[in-house]
Design a protein around this motif. Structure first.
Motif, PDB file in Angstrom:
ATOM      1  N   ALA A   1       0.949  -1.352   0.000  1.00 41.50           N
ATOM      2  CA  ALA A   1       0.038  -0.044  -0.073  1.00 41.50           C
ATOM      3  C   ALA A   1       0.757   1.262   0.107  1.00 41.50           C
ATOM      4  O   ALA A   1       0.535   2.255  -0.727  1.00 41.50           O
ATOM      5  CB  ALA A   1      -0.845  -0.022   1.047  1.00 41.50           C
ATOM      6  N   THR A   2       1.850   1.352   0.741  1.00 47.12           N
ATOM      7  CA  THR A   2       2.917   2.353   0.712  1.00 47.12           C
ATOM      8  C   THR A   2       3.727   2.670  -0.602  1.00 47.12           C
ATOM      9  O   THR A   2       3.401   3.705  -1.133  1.00 47.12           O
ATOM     10  CB  THR A   2       4.004   2.122   2.010  1.00 47.12           C
ATOM     11  OG1 THR A   2       3.086   2.111   3.156  1.00 47.12           O
ATOM     12  CG2 THR A   2       4.853   3.242   1.849  1.00 47.12           C
ATOM     13  N   ILE A   3       3.966   1.749  -1.245  1.00 45.93           N
ATOM     14  CA  ILE A   3       4.809   1.560  -2.360  1.00 45.93           C
ATOM     15  C   ILE A   3       3.830   2.078  -3.451  1.00 45.93           C
ATOM     16  O   ILE A   3       3.841   3.129  -4.251  1.00 45.93           O
ATOM     17  CB  ILE A   3       5.225   0.310  -3.109  1.00 45.93           C
ATOM     18  CG1 ILE A   3       6.491  -0.046  -2.007  1.00 45.93           C
ATOM     19  CG2 ILE A   3       5.854   0.440  -4.527  1.00 45.93           C
ATOM     20  CD1 ILE A   3       7.667   0.841  -2.071  1.00 45.93           C
ATOM     21  N   GLU A   4       2.296   1.623  -3.323  1.00 48.02           N
ATOM     22  CA  GLU A   4       1.436   2.258  -4.414  1.00 48.02           C
ATOM     23  C   GLU A   4       1.199   3.589  -4.339  1.00 48.02           C
ATOM     24  O   GLU A   4       1.102   4.304  -4.909  1.00 48.02           O
ATOM     25  CB  GLU A   4       0.154   1.479  -4.437  1.00 48.02           C
ATOM     26  CG  GLU A   4       0.394  -0.211  -4.892  1.00 48.02           C
ATOM     27  CD  GLU A   4      -0.864  -1.058  -4.584  1.00 48.02           C
ATOM     28  OE1 GLU A   4      -1.573  -0.413  -3.790  1.00 48.02           O
ATOM     29  OE2 GLU A   4      -0.918  -2.029  -5.032  1.00 48.02           O
ATOM     30  N   ALA A   5       1.092   4.070  -2.996  1.00 46.07           N
ATOM     31  CA  ALA A   5       0.747   5.346  -2.655  1.00 46.07           C
ATOM     32  C   ALA A   5       1.949   6.323  -2.862  1.00 46.07           C
ATOM     33  O   ALA A   5       1.858   7.733  -3.664  1.00 46.07           O
ATOM     34  CB  ALA A   5       0.679   5.716  -1.024  1.00 46.07           C
ATOM     35  N   VAL A   6       3.218   5.857  -2.971  1.00 50.22           N
ATOM     36  CA  VAL A   6       4.463   6.451  -3.277  1.00 50.22           C
ATOM     37  C   VAL A   6       4.502   6.973  -4.837  1.00 50.22           C
ATOM     38  O   VAL A   6       4.690   7.841  -5.540  1.00 50.22           O
ATOM     39  CB  VAL A   6       5.728   5.809  -2.912  1.00 50.22           C
ATOM     40  CG1 VAL A   6       6.999   6.375  -3.512  1.00 50.22           C
ATOM     41  CG2 VAL A   6       5.947   6.090  -1.416  1.00 50.22           C
TER      42      VAL A   6
ATOM     43  N   ILE B   1       7.306   2.953   7.507  1.00 49.87           N
ATOM     44  CA  ILE B   1       6.810   2.602   6.133  1.00 49.87           C
ATOM     45  C   ILE B   1       5.256   2.895   6.245  1.00 49.87           C
ATOM     46  O   ILE B   1       4.591   3.428   5.379  1.00 49.87           O
ATOM     47  CB  ILE B   1       6.976   1.204   5.876  1.00 49.87           C
ATOM     48  CG1 ILE B   1       8.716   1.233   5.588  1.00 49.87           C
ATOM     49  CG2 ILE B   1       6.509   0.552   4.623  1.00 49.87           C
ATOM     50  CD1 ILE B   1       9.179  -0.203   5.317  1.00 49.87           C
ATOM     51  N   ALA B   2       4.581   2.254   7.319  1.00 47.39           N
ATOM     52  CA  ALA B   2       2.974   2.489   7.432  1.00 47.39           C
ATOM     53  C   ALA B   2       2.595   3.909   7.714  1.00 47.39           C
ATOM     54  O   ALA B   2       1.782   4.304   6.990  1.00 47.39           O
ATOM     55  CB  ALA B   2       2.574   1.705   8.819  1.00 47.39           C
ATOM     56  N   LEU B   3       3.655   4.687   8.406  1.00 47.22           N
ATOM     57  CA  LEU B   3       3.327   6.179   8.399  1.00 47.22           C
ATOM     58  C   LEU B   3       3.215   6.983   6.872  1.00 47.22           C
ATOM     59  O   LEU B   3       2.479   7.643   6.765  1.00 47.22           O
ATOM     60  CB  LEU B   3       4.122   6.846   9.421  1.00 47.22           C
ATOM     61  CG  LEU B   3       3.955   6.521  10.977  1.00 47.22           C
ATOM     62  CD1 LEU B   3       5.069   7.060  11.880  1.00 47.22           C
ATOM     63  CD2 LEU B   3       2.477   7.241  11.246  1.00 47.22           C
ATOM     64  N   LEU B   4       4.334   6.496   6.436  1.00 48.04           N
ATOM     65  CA  LEU B   4       4.447   7.314   4.963  1.00 48.04           C
ATOM     66  C   LEU B   4       3.349   6.866   4.214  1.00 48.04           C
ATOM     67  O   LEU B   4       2.816   7.591   3.357  1.00 48.04           O
ATOM     68  CB  LEU B   4       5.793   6.468   4.360  1.00 48.04           C
ATOM     69  CG  LEU B   4       6.062   7.257   3.031  1.00 48.04           C
ATOM     70  CD1 LEU B   4       6.055   8.888   2.811  1.00 48.04           C
ATOM     71  CD2 LEU B   4       7.460   6.593   2.316  1.00 48.04           C
ATOM     72  N   GLY B   5       2.868   5.347   4.105  1.00 45.79           N
ATOM     73  CA  GLY B   5       1.782   5.090   3.552  1.00 45.79           C
ATOM     74  C   GLY B   5       0.371   5.873   3.921  1.00 45.79           C
ATOM     75  O   GLY B   5      -0.451   6.367   2.789  1.00 45.79           O
ATOM     76  N   ARG B   6       0.199   5.978   5.077  1.00 50.37           N
ATOM     77  CA  ARG B   6      -1.018   6.760   5.451  1.00 50.37           C
ATOM     78  C   ARG B   6      -0.919   8.258   5.123  1.00 50.37           C
ATOM     79  O   ARG B   6      -1.962   8.582   4.578  1.00 50.37           O
ATOM     80  CB  ARG B   6      -1.107   6.666   6.884  1.00 50.37           C
ATOM     81  CG  ARG B   6      -1.348   5.028   7.664  1.00 50.37           C
ATOM     82  CD  ARG B   6      -2.819   5.045   7.613  1.00 50.37           C
ATOM     83  NE  ARG B   6      -2.807   3.539   8.125  1.00 50.37           N
ATOM     84  CZ  ARG B   6      -3.427   3.423   9.396  1.00 50.37           C
ATOM     85  NH1 ARG B   6      -3.510   4.484  10.389  1.00 50.37           N
ATOM     86  NH2 ARG B   6      -3.712   2.133   9.919  1.00 50.37           N
TER      87      ARG B   6
ATOM     88  N   MET C   1      11.756  -6.911  -3.180  1.00 46.27           N
ATOM     89  CA  MET C   1      10.793  -6.232  -3.225  1.00 46.27           C
ATOM     90  C   MET C   1       9.363  -6.826  -4.252  1.00 46.27           C
ATOM     91  O   MET C   1       8.560  -6.286  -4.023  1.00 46.27           O
ATOM     92  CB  MET C   1      11.255  -4.863  -3.892  1.00 46.27           C
ATOM     93  CG  MET C   1      10.155  -3.646  -4.057  1.00 46.27           C
ATOM     94  SD  MET C   1       9.372  -3.330  -2.332  1.00 46.27           S
ATOM     95  CE  MET C   1      10.516  -2.242  -1.693  1.00 46.27           C
ATOM     96  N   GLN C   2       9.787  -7.983  -4.719  1.00 48.40           N
ATOM     97  CA  GLN C   2       8.754  -8.523  -5.587  1.00 48.40           C
ATOM     98  C   GLN C   2       7.666  -8.910  -4.438  1.00 48.40           C
ATOM     99  O   GLN C   2       6.608  -9.099  -4.902  1.00 48.40           O
ATOM    100  CB  GLN C   2       9.261 -10.004  -6.219  1.00 48.40           C
ATOM    101  CG  GLN C   2      10.074  -9.658  -7.293  1.00 48.40           C
ATOM    102  CD  GLN C   2      10.637 -10.659  -7.806  1.00 48.40           C
ATOM    103  OE1 GLN C   2      10.537 -11.881  -7.617  1.00 48.40           O
ATOM    104  NE2 GLN C   2      11.631 -10.760  -8.884  1.00 48.40           N
ATOM    105  N   LYS C   3       7.900  -9.124  -3.260  1.00 51.00           N
ATOM    106  CA  LYS C   3       7.193  -9.201  -2.023  1.00 51.00           C
ATOM    107  C   LYS C   3       6.783  -8.178  -1.266  1.00 51.00           C
ATOM    108  O   LYS C   3       6.295  -8.281  -0.228  1.00 51.00           O
ATOM    109  CB  LYS C   3       7.499 -10.418  -1.167  1.00 51.00           C
ATOM    110  CG  LYS C   3       7.383 -11.952  -2.002  1.00 51.00           C
ATOM    111  CD  LYS C   3       7.546 -13.027  -0.907  1.00 51.00           C
ATOM    112  CE  LYS C   3       7.486 -14.449  -1.436  1.00 51.00           C
ATOM    113  NZ  LYS C   3       7.871 -15.458  -0.673  1.00 51.00           N
ATOM    114  N   TYR C   4       7.316  -6.894  -1.827  1.00 48.96           N
ATOM    115  CA  TYR C   4       7.474  -5.574  -0.865  1.00 48.96           C
ATOM    116  C   TYR C   4       8.157  -5.924   0.370  1.00 48.96           C
ATOM    117  O   TYR C   4       8.009  -5.386   1.082  1.00 48.96           O
ATOM    118  CB  TYR C   4       5.927  -5.223  -0.647  1.00 48.96           C
ATOM    119  CG  TYR C   4       5.255  -5.071  -2.051  1.00 48.96           C
ATOM    120  CD1 TYR C   4       5.307  -4.091  -2.857  1.00 48.96           C
ATOM    121  CD2 TYR C   4       4.265  -6.042  -2.469  1.00 48.96           C
ATOM    122  CE1 TYR C   4       4.660  -3.646  -3.686  1.00 48.96           C
ATOM    123  CE2 TYR C   4       3.439  -5.704  -3.831  1.00 48.96           C
ATOM    124  CZ  TYR C   4       3.825  -4.662  -4.294  1.00 48.96           C
ATOM    125  OH  TYR C   4       3.043  -4.598  -5.337  1.00 48.96           O
TER     126      TYR C   4
END
Length: 358
Positions: free
Chosen positions: A46-51, A246-251, A232-235
């Motif tokens: 979710a974080t990578i997608e948001a980034v 990482i969770a905070l960045l995604g949020r 990173m294929q599995k994030y």
């Protein structure tokens, strides 16, 4: 702590929204989950997608985690440079990339200008430079490159890989990611998060270069780009990551994406800069350190003055619960810096501006 609000250019003030995110994530035990678990994979994805959405990262670019921007610099040099790198330097942080490369035993060429001035990005670097670096926003002086400057480096050196450090402006201004091969930053400045997480984006050309050098015997240790991309294929990451960060960045970026992305954040920064410039103009003791208005940063403002006036300003500000940023390096005594980071409420920004109006 005695301050109510900080304008130090990193770590940033933490917003009320981020404080609420932190509490919720701690309550959800996110800081305690395994970085090899399905729960972590979901958070990281979710974080990578948001980034990718927020920074408009092309789908063929790799997005990887680091512990800091400095670590991302080291990873770039270790994986992408066999012999020589070249660097544009206009302050302490643009010089850092060169220092990292030299510490790893690479030959280094540096094009330097006086602090407060902008490099001529059309300067010819050595033909054998494998990686050329620029700092888009020089935190020590408040100088900012524009898109044309970065494009000029690429135009004059099409064979070399181009790396851009956007640490103190990532989140405040959009850049054309396809215009360079490496982009790196950390989260404790414009993104308003606690320190301890960096990120970097890699073009297909950079990924191919790293794989080729590794195949031909370049030693990278455990942190090869190919190994990082495999995880990173599995994030996931090679080493245990800062899961909470990482969770905070995604949020944060999910919230910002829902609010329109970088455009309203950039507009807010320009509005604040206008208010600050009007306030500073009334105070004869201080002037912009970067004399050319076109080259001034919209995220870190640096002002010069007599050392005693700077000290008095810091004391006056602190008496009102306002922490201003000190000068950096050789500018420590005669400058101060004000971070125009989104986490600072507009009401506090206006209160800081009143220091100069009064």
């Amino acid at each position: 702590l005695v301050f109510r609000v900080t304008f130090n250019p990193g770590p940033s003030q933490v917003s009320d929204e981020t404080k609420a995110d932190m509490q919720q994530l701690i309550d959800e035990r996110v800081a305690e989950i395994s970085h090899r678990s399905a729960e972590y994979n979901d958070i990281s994805r979710a974080t990578i997608e948001a980034v990718r959405t927020f920074f408009a990262v092309p789908q063929d670019y790799a997005v990887l985690y680091a512990s800091s921007a400095t670590e991302a610099m080291q990873c770039a040099v270790m994986n992408l440079v066999k012999e020589r790198s070249a660097h544009f330097s206009c302050g302490s942080f643009s010089e850092l990339f060169a220092s990292v490369s030299a510490s790893l035993g690479r030959e280094v060429t540096v094009s330097r200008v006086e602090w407060g001035l902008k490099n001529d990005c059309s300067v010819t670097m050595p033909a054998d430079a494998e990686l050329i670096t620029v700092c888009a926003n020089e935190t020590s002086t408040g100088l900012m490159l524009n898109d044309e400057d970065i494009a000029s480096v690429r135009q004059h050196h099409p064979e070399a890989l181009l790396a851009v450090d956007i640490t103190s402006i990532a989140g405040l201004k959009n850049y054309p990611i396809s215009g360079a091969d490496v982009w790196l930053f950390s989260v404790q400045k414009c993104l308003g998060l606690p320190a301890g997480l960096g990120m970097f984006f890699l073009s297909p050309r950079a990924v191919e270069r790293a794989a080729s050098l590794k195949k031909n015997g370049l030693s990278t240790g455990p942190f090869s780009i190919s190994a990082m991309m495999e995880k990173m294929q599995k994030y996931q990451t090679i080493a245990t990551p800062n899961v909470l960060a990482i969770a905070l960045l995604g949020r944060t970026l999910e919230r910002w994406n829902a609010q329109g992305g970088v455009a309203p954040i950039h507009a807010q920064a320009l509005s604040r800069a206008t208010a600050l410039n009007e306030a500073i103009a009334r105070h004869s003791a201080f002037t912009h350190f970067v004399s050319d208005e076109a080259n001034r940063s919209c995220s870190v403002h640096c002002f010069a003055g007599d050392a005693s006036a700077v000290r008095s300003l810091h004391e006056k500000a602190m008496s009102e619960g306002i922490l201003l940023g000190k000068g950096y390096g050789k500018l420590k005594e005669n400058t101060f810096r004000i971070a125009n980071f989104p986490a600072v409420p507009r009401s506090e920004w206006d209160r800081m501006c009143d220091l100069f109006r009064s």
